[in-house]
Motif scaffolding. Sequence first.
Motif, PDB file in Angstrom:
ATOM      1  N   ARG A  60       4.867   8.180   0.528  1.00 29.96           N
ATOM      2  CA  ARG A  60       4.480   8.832  -0.732  1.00 29.96           C
ATOM      3  C   ARG A  60       5.717   9.128  -1.577  1.00 29.96           C
ATOM      4  NH1 ARG A  60       0.077  11.615   2.614  1.00 29.96           N
ATOM      5  NH2 ARG A  60      -1.880  10.845   1.674  1.00 29.96           N
ATOM      6  N   ALA A  61       6.815   9.508  -0.926  1.00 34.98           N
ATOM      7  CA  ALA A  61       8.049   9.794  -1.657  1.00 34.98           C
ATOM      8  C   ALA A  61       8.588   8.551  -2.348  1.00 34.98           C
ATOM      9  CB  ALA A  61       9.098  10.362  -0.703  1.00 34.98           C
ATOM     10  N   GLU A  62       8.274   7.373  -1.805  1.00 38.09           N
ATOM     11  CA  GLU A  62       8.711   6.118  -2.415  1.00 38.09           C
ATOM     12  C   GLU A  62       7.761   5.641  -3.509  1.00 38.09           C
ATOM     13  OE1 GLU A  62       9.673   3.029   0.350  1.00 38.09           O
ATOM     14  OE2 GLU A  62      10.886   4.343   1.605  1.00 38.09           O
ATOM     15  N   GLY A  63       6.636   6.331  -3.669  1.00 41.15           N
ATOM     16  CA  GLY A  63       5.722   5.980  -4.750  1.00 41.15           C
ATOM     17  C   GLY A  63       4.458   5.267  -4.323  1.00 41.15           C
ATOM     18  N   VAL A  64       4.212   5.149  -3.012  1.00 43.45           N
ATOM     19  CA  VAL A  64       2.956   4.562  -2.547  1.00 43.45           C
ATOM     20  C   VAL A  64       1.859   5.611  -2.709  1.00 43.45           C
ATOM     21  CG1 VAL A  64       1.710   3.537  -0.617  1.00 43.45           C
ATOM     22  CG2 VAL A  64       4.162   3.088  -0.901  1.00 43.45           C
ATOM     23  N   ASP A  65       0.822   5.269  -3.451  1.00 45.68           N
ATOM     24  CA  ASP A  65      -0.289   6.185  -3.732  1.00 45.68           C
ATOM     25  C   ASP A  65      -1.330   6.039  -2.619  1.00 45.68           C
ATOM     26  OD1 ASP A  65      -1.861   8.011  -5.073  1.00 45.68           O
ATOM     27  OD2 ASP A  65      -2.673   6.553  -6.490  1.00 45.68           O
ATOM     28  N   ILE A  66      -1.454   7.049  -1.773  1.00 45.83           N
ATOM     29  CA  ILE A  66      -2.318   6.964  -0.589  1.00 45.83           C
ATOM     30  C   ILE A  66      -3.487   7.928  -0.737  1.00 45.83           C
ATOM     31  CG2 ILE A  66      -2.421   7.195   1.923  1.00 45.83           C
ATOM     32  CD1 ILE A  66       0.648   6.811   1.936  1.00 45.83           C
ATOM     33  N   HIS A  67      -4.707   7.375  -0.625  1.00 39.95           N
ATOM     34  CA  HIS A  67      -5.918   8.182  -0.733  1.00 39.95           C
ATOM     35  C   HIS A  67      -6.677   8.093   0.590  1.00 39.95           C
ATOM     36  CE1 HIS A  67      -5.640   8.766  -5.152  1.00 39.95           C
ATOM     37  NE2 HIS A  67      -4.978   7.615  -5.068  1.00 39.95           N
ATOM     38  N   GLU A  68      -6.713   9.200   1.314  1.00 38.12           N
ATOM     39  CA  GLU A  68      -7.423   9.256   2.590  1.00 38.12           C
ATOM     40  C   GLU A  68      -8.823   9.799   2.382  1.00 38.12           C
ATOM     41  OE1 GLU A  68      -4.549  10.255   6.047  1.00 38.12           O
ATOM     42  OE2 GLU A  68      -3.814  11.446   4.344  1.00 38.12           O
ATOM     43  N   ASN A  69      -9.678   9.548   3.384  1.00 32.68           N
ATOM     44  CA  ASN A  69     -11.080   9.977   3.319  1.00 32.68           C
ATOM     45  C   ASN A  69     -11.735   9.509   2.015  1.00 32.68           C
ATOM     46  OD1 ASN A  69     -10.985  11.522   5.841  1.00 32.68           O
ATOM     47  ND2 ASN A  69      -9.636  12.907   4.699  1.00 32.68           N
ATOM     48  N   MET A  80       2.334  -3.345   4.681  1.00 33.24           N
ATOM     49  CA  MET A  80       2.307  -4.164   3.474  1.00 33.24           C
ATOM     50  C   MET A  80       2.416  -3.303   2.214  1.00 33.24           C
ATOM     51  SD  MET A  80       2.311  -7.341   4.264  1.00 33.24           S
ATOM     52  CE  MET A  80       3.562  -6.704   5.408  1.00 33.24           C
ATOM     53  N   ALA A  81       1.867  -2.105   2.249  1.00 29.24           N
ATOM     54  CA  ALA A  81       1.949  -1.215   1.090  1.00 29.24           C
ATOM     55  C   ALA A  81       3.401  -0.859   0.789  1.00 29.24           C
ATOM     56  CB  ALA A  81       1.125   0.042   1.345  1.00 29.24           C
ATOM     57  N   GLN A  82       4.123  -0.436   1.808  1.00 29.09           N
ATOM     58  CA  GLN A  82       5.516  -0.048   1.579  1.00 29.09           C
ATOM     59  C   GLN A  82       6.385  -1.241   1.190  1.00 29.09           C
ATOM     60  OE1 GLN A  82       7.866   1.323   4.964  1.00 29.09           O
ATOM     61  NE2 GLN A  82       8.788   2.906   3.668  1.00 29.09           N
ATOM     62  N   ALA A  83       6.168  -2.370   1.861  1.00 32.95           N
ATOM     63  CA  ALA A  83       6.963  -3.557   1.552  1.00 32.95           C
ATOM     64  C   ALA A  83       6.776  -3.973   0.094  1.00 32.95           C
ATOM     65  CB  ALA A  83       6.591  -4.702   2.488  1.00 32.95           C
ATOM     66  N   HIS A  84       5.537  -3.999  -0.365  1.00 34.01           N
ATOM     67  CA  HIS A  84       5.285  -4.417  -1.744  1.00 34.01           C
ATOM     68  C   HIS A  84       5.785  -3.378  -2.744  1.00 34.01           C
ATOM     69  CE1 HIS A  84       2.789  -7.565   0.045  1.00 34.01           C
ATOM     70  NE2 HIS A  84       2.877  -8.167  -1.118  1.00 34.01           N
ATOM     71  N   ARG A  94       8.452  -1.586  -2.353  1.00 34.44           N
ATOM     72  CA  ARG A  94       9.894  -1.790  -2.419  1.00 34.44           C
ATOM     73  C   ARG A  94      10.269  -3.076  -3.138  1.00 34.44           C
ATOM     74  NH1 ARG A  94      12.456   0.203   3.392  1.00 34.44           N
ATOM     75  NH2 ARG A  94      12.228   2.444   2.989  1.00 34.44           N
ATOM     76  N   LEU A  95       9.345  -4.006  -3.180  1.00 33.95           N
ATOM     77  CA  LEU A  95       9.588  -5.267  -3.887  1.00 33.95           C
ATOM     78  C   LEU A  95       9.187  -5.196  -5.356  1.00 33.95           C
ATOM     79  CD1 LEU A  95       8.434  -7.760  -1.115  1.00 33.95           C
ATOM     80  CD2 LEU A  95      10.776  -7.342  -1.877  1.00 33.95           C
ATOM     81  N   GLY A  96       8.813  -4.002  -5.806  1.00 34.02           N
ATOM     82  CA  GLY A  96       8.585  -3.793  -7.233  1.00 34.02           C
ATOM     83  C   GLY A  96       7.151  -3.687  -7.684  1.00 34.02           C
ATOM     84  N   CYS A  97       6.199  -3.636  -6.757  1.00 33.44           N
ATOM     85  CA  CYS A  97       4.783  -3.525  -7.117  1.00 33.44           C
ATOM     86  C   CYS A  97       4.356  -2.066  -7.166  1.00 33.44           C
ATOM     87  CB  CYS A  97       3.907  -4.250  -6.093  1.00 33.44           C
ATOM     88  SG  CYS A  97       4.370  -5.955  -5.753  1.00 33.44           S
ATOM     89  N   LYS A  98       3.423  -1.774  -8.015  1.00 39.00           N
ATOM     90  CA  LYS A  98       2.700  -0.524  -7.905  1.00 39.00           C
ATOM     91  C   LYS A  98       1.674  -0.701  -6.796  1.00 39.00           C
ATOM     92  CE  LYS A  98       0.044   2.876 -10.561  1.00 39.00           C
ATOM     93  NZ  LYS A  98      -0.565   3.212 -11.877  1.00 39.00           N
ATOM     94  N   VAL A  99       1.500   0.308  -5.927  1.00 38.88           N
ATOM     95  CA  VAL A  99       0.634   0.145  -4.756  1.00 38.88           C
ATOM     96  C   VAL A  99      -0.261   1.365  -4.591  1.00 38.88           C
ATOM     97  CG1 VAL A  99       0.530  -0.192  -2.263  1.00 38.88           C
ATOM     98  CG2 VAL A  99       2.352  -1.285  -3.585  1.00 38.88           C
ATOM     99  N   THR A 100      -1.541   1.106  -4.374  1.00 37.99           N
ATOM    100  CA  THR A 100      -2.517   2.150  -4.064  1.00 37.99           C
ATOM    101  C   THR A 100      -3.214   1.793  -2.754  1.00 37.99           C
ATOM    102  OG1 THR A 100      -2.907   2.631  -6.398  1.00 37.99           O
ATOM    103  CG2 THR A 100      -4.583   3.376  -4.832  1.00 37.99           C
ATOM    104  N   VAL A 101      -3.223   2.733  -1.811  1.00 39.62           N
ATOM    105  CA  VAL A 101      -3.896   2.542  -0.529  1.00 39.62           C
ATOM    106  C   VAL A 101      -5.169   3.384  -0.515  1.00 39.62           C
ATOM    107  CG1 VAL A 101      -3.748   2.785   1.972  1.00 39.62           C
ATOM    108  CG2 VAL A 101      -1.725   2.112   0.668  1.00 39.62           C
ATOM    109  N   ILE A 102      -6.282   2.746  -0.154  1.00 38.31           N
ATOM    110  CA  ILE A 102      -7.587   3.407  -0.102  1.00 38.31           C
ATOM    111  C   ILE A 102      -8.073   3.353   1.338  1.00 38.31           C
ATOM    112  CG2 ILE A 102      -9.946   3.382  -0.993  1.00 38.31           C
ATOM    113  CD1 ILE A 102      -8.701   1.665  -3.364  1.00 38.31           C
ATOM    114  N   GLU A 103      -8.123   4.507   1.981  1.00 42.82           N
ATOM    115  CA  GLU A 103      -8.487   4.587   3.398  1.00 42.82           C
ATOM    116  C   GLU A 103      -9.718   5.468   3.567  1.00 42.82           C
ATOM    117  OE1 GLU A 103      -9.286   4.831   7.143  1.00 42.82           O
ATOM    118  OE2 GLU A 103      -7.771   3.384   6.479  1.00 42.82           O
TER     119      GLU A 103
END
Length: 473
Positions: free
Chosen positions: A222-231, A186-190, A192-201
């Motif tokens: 990450r290269a597409e702009g999905v901001d992923i925060h692990e731990n 869902m993060a990548q799909a959104h 690509r559909l024009g949303c800013k996305v932050t994933v908190i894991e």
Amino acid sequence: MDNRISADICIIGAGSAGLSVAAGAAQMGANVVLIEGHKMGGDCLNYGCIPSKALIASSKRAHAGIGNAVFGVEEVWPSVDYAAVKDHVRDVIDTIAPVDSQDRFEGLGCTVIRETARFISQTEVQAGDTIITARRFVVASGSSPLVPPIDGIDTVAVHTNETIFDLRERPDHLLVIGGGPIGMEMAQAHRRLGCKVTVIEGATALGKDDPEMTAVVLDALRAEGVDIHENTKAERISGMDGKITVHTAQGDFTGSHLLMAVGRAVNVDRLDLDKAGVEYDRSGLKVDASLRSVSNKRVYAAGDVAGGLQFTHVAGYHGGQLVRALMFGLPAKARTDHLPWVTYTDPELAQVGLNEAQARDKHGSKLTVVRSEFSHNDRANADRRTTGLIKVMVVGGKPVGASIAGHLAGELIAIWAMAIANGLKMTAISNTVLPYPTYNEVNKRAAGAYFTPKLFESGTVKAAVRLVQRWLP
């Protein structure tokens, strides 16, 4: 007054597992009652596999024109109509729905009851004002999205996979709590559909898969702009609809919408399983290898409530096993070693059997790991889809696991699932002649890599070849 009916088989839940049992049993002549308290087709059709893949298909179209320059084509940045995307998702669901519909299953001979079911004894289930007595029961009630009790979560709108597909206004900034398959898809799909996305894991994103493979996927996102925060564990939520903040020890993250994707909880709470003498825990019903309850031999489980892998194809597999057992009294055993799964990001991530770490732990020095890079595949080079690799874990000449990250990984994993399910050797793959150029040659190259040391690096083989060459005319 209550209505009373009897059946050979009473099935609770009209998702993939329940429908598989119902269709098979009814068409073979059994008297089947199928109970569904919500939507026919279950989670997969209405909230899971189908809508998510439809949304992903739209996002791929949106992304397709970006990076065109390398092909000599003008780059295109699309304008996305988010509401129309959701119309596409709904149309796909509506197109497939008749296959899972009440009318179809009644046409097959099932009695379909659209009520919530609960056990009232070891041999009876009540659904609305109807009491069903059956010789056998199949619990296939599925699972629901888990929403953990994070402080403040009840003060804001929280989306899950059961509501996100109904959202018609595009989120400006989507916060996703949970970096598993659903969250990352869902993060990548959104994005690509024009949303800013932050994933908190809270732990490791895509943590159930091979780390080398997940790195391929996460780097791409990450290269597409999905901001992923692990731990990064969500500790508190505050704000209001349209401006939601997730507070963590590593910092605060503010967005317009919140999607919860931290896992699923099996649907057992309303079944009154205690009244049927059926043992269960939060993982599901306690069953043996044949999916039969360990405490009430009339009751079976299939799909998510059987306590194993939570995938639609696994539920369908369970259904097939139960038809065999319930219709003919034949022994059935639900294996897990041959079950594949796929995360439908781009690139895709696929697994069947053991990953490398599991295989090393189980087989030690008997294990051989062979690899093949997508960059060595001619079709991948023509398509500019060279990011990816496959690893195959081999013991005694047979694959015991395969991990793939790359374009069409979900399709490529099929040959290894077939090989493991049927006990095929690596020669079955290496001897297969494939059309050229295709991505499936990645698989054949991996199989060939298993034999390379034996053929080209063996002194014995070289000595034998020299000897034969002396005697050949």
